[in-house]
Design a protein around this motif. Structure first.
Motif, PDB file in Angstrom:
ATOM      1  N   ASP A 100       0.845  -1.191   0.000  1.00  0.00           N
ATOM      2  CA  ASP A 100       0.000   0.000   0.000  1.00  0.00           C
ATOM      3  C   ASP A 100       0.892   1.256   0.000  1.00  0.00           C
ATOM      4  OD1 ASP A 100      -2.378   1.480   0.086  1.00  0.00           O
ATOM      5  OD2 ASP A 100      -2.667   1.206   2.222  1.00  0.00           O
ATOM      6  N   THR A 101       0.680   2.190   0.905  1.00  0.00           N
ATOM      7  CA  THR A 101       1.538   3.369   0.998  1.00  0.00           C
ATOM      8  C   THR A 101       2.979   2.956   1.269  1.00  0.00           C
ATOM      9  OG1 THR A 101      -0.355   4.317   2.170  1.00  0.00           O
ATOM     10  CG2 THR A 101       1.591   5.712   1.933  1.00  0.00           C
ATOM     11  N   GLY A 102       3.167   1.827   1.948  1.00  0.00           N
ATOM     12  CA  GLY A 102       4.514   1.333   2.219  1.00  0.00           C
ATOM     13  C   GLY A 102       5.294   1.022   0.958  1.00  0.00           C
ATOM     14  N   THR A 103       4.608   0.693  -0.125  1.00  0.00           N
ATOM     15  CA  THR A 103       5.289   0.466  -1.403  1.00  0.00           C
ATOM     16  C   THR A 103       5.922   1.758  -1.895  1.00  0.00           C
ATOM     17  OG1 THR A 103       4.042  -1.487  -2.067  1.00  0.00           O
ATOM     18  CG2 THR A 103       4.836  -0.084  -3.839  1.00  0.00           C
ATOM     19  N   ALA A 104       5.215   2.880  -1.725  1.00  0.00           N
ATOM     20  CA  ALA A 104       5.800   4.178  -2.072  1.00  0.00           C
ATOM     21  C   ALA A 104       6.974   4.500  -1.147  1.00  0.00           C
ATOM     22  CB  ALA A 104       4.738   5.268  -1.976  1.00  0.00           C
ATOM     23  N   LEU A 105       6.815   4.230   0.155  1.00  0.00           N
ATOM     24  CA  LEU A 105       7.884   4.537   1.107  1.00  0.00           C
ATOM     25  C   LEU A 105       9.148   3.752   0.786  1.00  0.00           C
ATOM     26  CD1 LEU A 105       5.803   4.689   4.408  1.00  0.00           C
ATOM     27  CD2 LEU A 105       6.738   6.611   3.095  1.00  0.00           C
ATOM     28  N   CYS A 106       9.008   2.509   0.348  1.00  0.00           N
ATOM     29  CA  CYS A 106      10.184   1.719  -0.038  1.00  0.00           C
ATOM     30  C   CYS A 106      10.917   2.372  -1.206  1.00  0.00           C
ATOM     31  CB  CYS A 106       9.768   0.303  -0.415  1.00  0.00           C
ATOM     32  SG  CYS A 106       9.243  -0.714   0.977  1.00  0.00           S
ATOM     33  N   GLN A 107      10.164   2.972  -2.116  1.00  0.00           N
ATOM     34  CA  GLN A 107      10.798   3.664  -3.242  1.00  0.00           C
ATOM     35  C   GLN A 107      11.553   4.901  -2.767  1.00  0.00           C
ATOM     36  OE1 GLN A 107       8.003   3.891  -6.772  1.00  0.00           O
ATOM     37  NE2 GLN A 107       6.714   2.703  -5.380  1.00  0.00           N
ATOM     38  N   PHE A 108      10.989   5.616  -1.798  1.00  0.00           N
ATOM     39  CA  PHE A 108      11.715   6.753  -1.228  1.00  0.00           C
ATOM     40  C   PHE A 108      12.991   6.277  -0.529  1.00  0.00           C
ATOM     41  CE2 PHE A 108       7.635   9.022  -1.648  1.00  0.00           C
ATOM     42  CZ  PHE A 108       8.082  10.238  -2.152  1.00  0.00           C
ATOM     43  N   VAL A 109      12.921   5.143   0.166  1.00  0.00           N
ATOM     44  CA  VAL A 109      14.097   4.625   0.875  1.00  0.00           C
ATOM     45  C   VAL A 109      15.242   4.380  -0.097  1.00  0.00           C
ATOM     46  CG1 VAL A 109      15.032   2.630   2.117  1.00  0.00           C
ATOM     47  CG2 VAL A 109      12.855   3.625   2.834  1.00  0.00           C
ATOM     48  N   ILE A 110      14.986   3.647  -1.168  1.00  0.00           N
ATOM     49  CA  ILE A 110      16.087   3.324  -2.089  1.00  0.00           C
ATOM     50  C   ILE A 110      16.560   4.555  -2.853  1.00  0.00           C
ATOM     51  CG2 ILE A 110      15.423   0.900  -2.290  1.00  0.00           C
ATOM     52  CD1 ILE A 110      14.294   1.591  -5.098  1.00  0.00           C
ATOM     53  N   ASP A 111      15.701   5.560  -2.970  1.00  0.00           N
ATOM     54  CA  ASP A 111      16.116   6.803  -3.625  1.00  0.00           C
ATOM     55  C   ASP A 111      17.056   7.603  -2.729  1.00  0.00           C
ATOM     56  OD1 ASP A 111      15.697   8.581  -6.012  1.00  0.00           O
ATOM     57  OD2 ASP A 111      14.987   9.972  -4.466  1.00  0.00           O
ATOM     58  N   ILE A 112      16.828   7.516  -1.417  1.00  0.00           N
ATOM     59  CA  ILE A 112      17.660   8.263  -0.456  1.00  0.00           C
ATOM     60  C   ILE A 112      18.984   7.548  -0.222  1.00  0.00           C
ATOM     61  CG2 ILE A 112      17.804   9.094   1.929  1.00  0.00           C
ATOM     62  CD1 ILE A 112      14.662   9.165   1.831  1.00  0.00           C
ATOM     63  N   VAL A 121      10.899  -6.168  -2.289  1.00  0.00           N
ATOM     64  CA  VAL A 121       9.640  -6.862  -2.601  1.00  0.00           C
ATOM     65  C   VAL A 121       8.517  -5.832  -2.458  1.00  0.00           C
ATOM     66  CG1 VAL A 121       8.040  -8.703  -1.974  1.00  0.00           C
ATOM     67  CG2 VAL A 121      10.512  -9.080  -1.784  1.00  0.00           C
ATOM     68  N   LEU A 122       7.860  -5.527  -3.553  1.00  0.00           N
ATOM     69  CA  LEU A 122       6.795  -4.536  -3.553  1.00  0.00           C
ATOM     70  C   LEU A 122       5.469  -5.215  -3.855  1.00  0.00           C
ATOM     71  CD1 LEU A 122       8.541  -1.647  -5.533  1.00  0.00           C
ATOM     72  CD2 LEU A 122       8.423  -1.985  -3.054  1.00  0.00           C
ATOM     73  N   THR A 123       4.494  -5.003  -2.987  1.00  0.00           N
ATOM     74  CA  THR A 123       3.158  -5.527  -3.211  1.00  0.00           C
ATOM     75  C   THR A 123       2.223  -4.368  -3.546  1.00  0.00           C
ATOM     76  OG1 THR A 123       2.414  -5.348  -0.905  1.00  0.00           O
ATOM     77  CG2 THR A 123       3.672  -7.312  -1.491  1.00  0.00           C
ATOM     78  N   ASP A 124       0.982  -4.669  -3.828  1.00  0.00           N
ATOM     79  CA  ASP A 124       0.020  -3.671  -4.293  1.00  0.00           C
ATOM     80  C   ASP A 124       0.171  -2.355  -3.541  1.00  0.00           C
ATOM     81  OD1 ASP A 124      -0.877  -6.376  -4.800  1.00  0.00           O
ATOM     82  OD2 ASP A 124      -2.751  -5.502  -5.514  1.00  0.00           O
ATOM     83  N   GLY A 125       0.458  -1.278  -4.272  1.00  0.00           N
ATOM     84  CA  GLY A 125       0.647   0.007  -3.614  1.00  0.00           C
ATOM     85  C   GLY A 125       0.940   1.122  -4.589  1.00  0.00           C
ATOM     86  N   ASP A 126       1.273   2.271  -4.030  1.00  0.00           N
ATOM     87  CA  ASP A 126       1.439   3.493  -4.811  1.00  0.00           C
ATOM     88  C   ASP A 126       2.699   3.473  -5.665  1.00  0.00           C
ATOM     89  OD1 ASP A 126      -0.737   5.397  -3.580  1.00  0.00           O
ATOM     90  OD2 ASP A 126       0.213   4.403  -1.874  1.00  0.00           O
ATOM     91  N   ALA A 127       2.583   4.073  -6.850  1.00  0.00           N
ATOM     92  CA  ALA A 127       3.719   4.225  -7.748  1.00  0.00           C
ATOM     93  C   ALA A 127       3.426   5.360  -8.717  1.00  0.00           C
ATOM     94  CB  ALA A 127       3.986   2.929  -8.518  1.00  0.00           C
ATOM     95  N   PHE A 128       4.504   5.963  -9.229  1.00  0.00           N
ATOM     96  CA  PHE A 128       4.395   7.066 -10.183  1.00  0.00           C
ATOM     97  C   PHE A 128       3.548   8.191  -9.572  1.00  0.00           C
ATOM     98  CE2 PHE A 128       5.075   3.048 -12.414  1.00  0.00           C
ATOM     99  CZ  PHE A 128       6.280   3.318 -13.030  1.00  0.00           C
TER     100      PHE A 128
END
Length: 279
Positions: A100-112, A121-128
């Motif tokens: 869910d929102t955690g999928t977006a947060l994981c993307q922020f983590v790897i960007d930082i 591992v990303l499950t159903d959640g926010d992107a783009f």
């Protein structure tokens, strides 16, 4: 649950698994208006497989420990909080799992800072720019003020309303006691409401879209586990996300919805184990 002191404040987390595991650690990241209990059965199944996991209670509306008033709780700020958690516990070679929102947060983590992350591992959640899904934007807008968070959670007091609202995210009925535990912190604690509003005010689809343009820099293995019956996060979004990474594999979950960590915990644990063992 254990509590850790981070620069942003005190954070609870659920720890499961052997003390001296042979496998690298798994860190589980939940989404809005739920807590680490989303991962309980997944974590217990991973523990039975010899994998140690850490599920944070993030400041997303159902956390019982408010963070410091000055803490940056924007999505990027929460990404930094997750990194601070990894640093404080000395976790490396991490499999980071988001929902869910955690999928977006994981993307922020790897960007930082991806240095401690070995697999994603990303499950159903926010992107783009799908942050949040269009149908949830009024809810996110309402929650930008603490009074709005309180009003939102107050509407969820009747069990039948909670079951109807959260029932969109699952294919099996949820435990009403669980969904009640998700709303209580924001109803009784001003700090929880303050934190939640701060996060929601920081949600900006343009920022996640910008991060999405840099996902190709993450060359480590990525697995997308995506439910094909999700009303909020479609398979089209999953395909776009898969194509954004250099080394990504998509696993389609028949009948899966947003909270399939609750619906299919054994399946999810098995997939995570497969990712961990493929290192």
């Amino acid at each position: 649950m254990p509590i850790i002191d981070l620069p942003q404040g005190r954070v609870q987390y659920r720890l499961a698994g052997p003390d001296n595991p042979a496998a690298p650690p798994v860190v589980l990241v939940h989404g809005m208006l739920v807590n680490c209990e989303l991962w309980t059965t997944v974590a217990d199944d991973l523990a039975a497989r010899g994998i140690r996991s850490y599920a944070l209670d993030l400041p997303l509306g159902s956390h019982s420990l408010a963070l410091r008033p000055e803490a940056d709780l924007s999505p990027r700020g929460v990404g930094r909080l997750i990194i601070a958690f990894l640093e404080a516990l000395g976790l490396t070679d991490v499999t980071l799992v988001g929902n869910d929102t955690g999928t977006a947060l994981c993307q922020f983590v790897i960007d930082i800072d991806e240095s401690r992350i070995a697999r994603l591992v990303l499950t159903d959640g926010d992107a783009f720019d799908h942050f949040p899904p269009p149908s949830l934007r009024p809810v996110f807008k309402l929650g930008r003020r603490p009074a709005g968070v309180y009003a939102l959670m107050s509407t969820m007091r009747p069990a039948w309303i909670r079951q109807r609202v959260q029932g969109q995210n699952v294919s099996k009925p949820l435990d009403p006691a669980l969904t009640r535990r998700w709303i209580i912190p924001a109803l009784v604690d001003r700090g929880t409401r303050r934190d939640t509003a701060k996060f929601l005010r920081g949600v900006d689809p343009a920022q996640l879209l910008e991060v999405s343009g840099r996902l190709a820099r993450f060359t480590k293995p990525v697995v997308l586990l995506w439910g094909d019956a999700d009303r909020f996060f479609t398979m089209e979004l999953a395909h776009r996300l898969r194509d954004a990474f250099p080394d990504a594999r998509l696993v389609e979950i028949p009948g899966g919805r947003t909270f399939f960590p609750l619906d299919e915990p054994q399946l999810l644990a098995a997939e995570i184990q497969s990712v961990v063992q493929s290192r």
